[in-house]
Scaffold this motif. Structure first.
Motif, PDB file in Angstrom:
ATOM      1  N   THR A  37      49.631  69.211  68.600  1.00 50.55           N
ATOM      2  CA  THR A  37      48.541  69.268  67.626  1.00 50.55           C
ATOM      3  C   THR A  37      48.873  70.215  66.481  1.00 50.55           C
ATOM      4  O   THR A  37      49.645  71.163  66.630  1.00 50.55           O
ATOM      5  N   GLU A  55      40.445  60.166  57.615  1.00 55.42           N
ATOM      6  CA  GLU A  55      40.726  60.336  59.035  1.00 55.42           C
ATOM      7  C   GLU A  55      41.477  59.115  59.573  1.00 55.42           C
ATOM      8  O   GLU A  55      41.169  57.980  59.214  1.00 55.42           O
ATOM      9  N   MET A 206      52.517  63.648  60.344  1.00 54.52           N
ATOM     10  CA  MET A 206      51.418  63.770  61.289  1.00 54.52           C
ATOM     11  C   MET A 206      50.360  62.701  61.052  1.00 54.52           C
ATOM     12  O   MET A 206      50.323  62.042  60.014  1.00 54.52           O
ATOM     13  N   SER A 207      49.501  62.586  62.050  1.00 52.63           N
ATOM     14  CA  SER A 207      48.339  61.712  61.976  1.00 52.63           C
ATOM     15  C   SER A 207      47.096  62.586  61.823  1.00 52.63           C
ATOM     16  O   SER A 207      46.869  63.489  62.624  1.00 52.63           O
ATOM     17  N   ILE A 208      46.309  62.320  60.796  1.00 50.14           N
ATOM     18  CA  ILE A 208      45.091  63.103  60.556  1.00 50.14           C
ATOM     19  C   ILE A 208      43.977  62.560  61.449  1.00 50.14           C
ATOM     20  O   ILE A 208      43.575  61.398  61.321  1.00 50.14           O
ATOM     21  N   GLU A 209      43.494  63.398  62.339  1.00 46.80           N
ATOM     22  CA  GLU A 209      42.451  62.966  63.276  1.00 46.80           C
ATOM     23  C   GLU A 209      41.057  63.355  62.811  1.00 46.80           C
ATOM     24  O   GLU A 209      40.121  62.563  62.901  1.00 46.80           O
ATOM     25  N   THR A 210      40.890  64.575  62.315  1.00 46.28           N
ATOM     26  CA  THR A 210      39.563  65.030  61.887  1.00 46.28           C
ATOM     27  C   THR A 210      39.671  65.786  60.571  1.00 46.28           C
ATOM     28  O   THR A 210      40.650  66.477  60.315  1.00 46.28           O
ATOM     29  N   PHE A 226      41.921  70.376  58.272  1.00 44.43           N
ATOM     30  CA  PHE A 226      42.443  69.151  58.870  1.00 44.43           C
ATOM     31  C   PHE A 226      42.988  69.451  60.259  1.00 44.43           C
ATOM     32  O   PHE A 226      43.637  70.483  60.464  1.00 44.43           O
ATOM     33  N   ASN A 227      42.740  68.558  61.184  1.00 38.86           N
ATOM     34  CA  ASN A 227      43.333  68.616  62.512  1.00 38.86           C
ATOM     35  C   ASN A 227      44.002  67.285  62.795  1.00 38.86           C
ATOM     36  O   ASN A 227      43.467  66.220  62.451  1.00 38.86           O
ATOM     37  N   GLY A 228      45.180  67.354  63.428  1.00 40.32           N
ATOM     38  CA  GLY A 228      45.880  66.108  63.712  1.00 40.32           C
ATOM     39  C   GLY A 228      47.003  66.307  64.698  1.00 40.32           C
ATOM     40  O   GLY A 228      47.111  67.357  65.351  1.00 40.32           O
ATOM     41  N   TYR A 229      47.845  65.294  64.795  1.00 36.30           N
ATOM     42  CA  TYR A 229      48.939  65.295  65.759  1.00 36.30           C
ATOM     43  C   TYR A 229      50.247  64.987  65.050  1.00 36.30           C
ATOM     44  O   TYR A 229      50.299  64.129  64.163  1.00 36.30           O
ATOM     45  N   THR A 231      53.561  63.271  64.493  1.00 36.68           N
ATOM     46  CA  THR A 231      54.191  62.030  64.932  1.00 36.68           C
ATOM     47  C   THR A 231      55.552  62.346  65.545  1.00 36.68           C
ATOM     48  O   THR A 231      56.187  63.341  65.202  1.00 36.68           O
TER      49      THR A 231
END
Length: 319
Positions: A37, A55, A206-210, A226-229, A231
């Protein structure tokens, strides 16, 4: 009637057995898909002017995610530029010494002092002879002598000042001017660094989740906008009770199975750590004694799985 009851009983039993056999057996080898994360924040406060992503969007390292409005930056930049200009002026003045006008003023004062000295010397010579002939008192002669000494001292002081100016400025004044310039340049560099914080940049692919705030809201320092994961940062997490943990060890190679795509791949256990009693359990059922300690296996693929698709918290099995 009894025959009908027996038939219904047998049918119900067969249906129950069929339902039981269709259920997938729950084992300790069931884990979850995880990603590393990332939380993205700002060093300084600012109002969100524009958000450029949504998102669920995939972004690359270096992409601009949002703009911040920080009006204080412009005012501080003007102050810093003014300080740099002033410091450079002081350094130039210290390096060059006195100006031509200042030299003219000093030379004019020296000429005037020499004229006074010449007059005082002549007056002293006249009164000296008169004092020898007892034509004036000792008091009058001492006054003329004092004026002569004062004129000599003034000429000497002005010559010393002219000599200092011709040799440029004193070393400590030059060092002081250099120090003020470095301080001003440092303040300007600090403002330039802060100005870069107007742009929220993706630190990795990364992937933006929130997205936690909206345009117009105030972003405070350290608050995650921003929070994400990341890749390509997938790993797999298994929770194992202490009664089974000795079946595993760090570095052990295992085979994982995606139960939905039926794809298999090689992986390796990279860490084993004990979890707190209140930690999340990845098993779908509490297949452990409540008095047992629980451990986490972190498993990373040691083969190329870039073409496989994984979703956060989806199930993965140890084959």
């Amino acid at each position: 009637m009894k025959l009908h009851k027996n038939i219904l009983f047998y049918l119900f039993t067969l249906l129950l057995l069929s339902a039981c056999n269709s259920n997938e057996t729950i084992t300790y080898n069931r884990g979850k898909v995880k990603f590393e994360t990332i939380a993205i924040s700002s060093k300084i406060a600012g109002r969100i002017d524009k958000i450029l992503i949504t998102e669920g969007q995939i972004v690359k390292k270096g992409d601009t995610l949002a703009f911040l409005d920080i009006p204080e930056i412009n005012a501080k930049m003007m102050q810093a530029n003014g300080s740099v200009i002033a410091a450079k002026g002081m350094l130039n003045m210290a390096s060059n010494g006195a100006t031509s006008n200042q030299l003219k003023q000093i030379n004019s004062k020296i000429n005037a002092s020499k004229a006074q000295l010449d007059f005082a010397q002549k007056s002293y010579n006249r009164l000296k002879n008169m004092y020898k002939d007892s034509l004036i008192s000792l008091q009058q002669f001492d006054e003329v002598k004092m004026k002569l000494n004062m004129a000599k001292a003034q000429v000497s002081a002005l010559n010393a000042k002219l000599n200092e100016v011709n040799k440029s400025v004193r070393t400590e004044k030059l060092d002081q001017a250099k120090g003020q310039l470095k301080r001003a340049l440092g303040a300007k560099e600090e403002i330039l660094t802060a100005a870069k914080e107007k742009y929220i940049i993706a630190p990795a692919n990364m992937s933006i989740e929130t997205i936690s705030l909206q345009e117009g809201e105030l972003l405070t320092p350290g608050y995650a906008l921003f929070n994400g994961y990341k890749t390509n940062s997938v790993f797999f997490r298994f929770t194992i009770p202490e009664s089974k943990i000795y079946n595993f060890e760090v570095g052990k190679k295992i085979t994982l199975l995606n139960p939905y795509t039926k794809e298999e791949f090689n992986a390796k256990i990279t860490s084993i750590k004990q979890l707190a009693q209140y930690a999340n359990i990845t098993s779908t059922a509490p297949l452990y004694d409540l008095s047992e300690s629980i451990y986490e296996l972190k498993v990373i693929a040691n083969s190329n799985i870039s073409k496989q698709k994984f979703y956060l918290n989806s199930t993965i099995l140890i084959k």
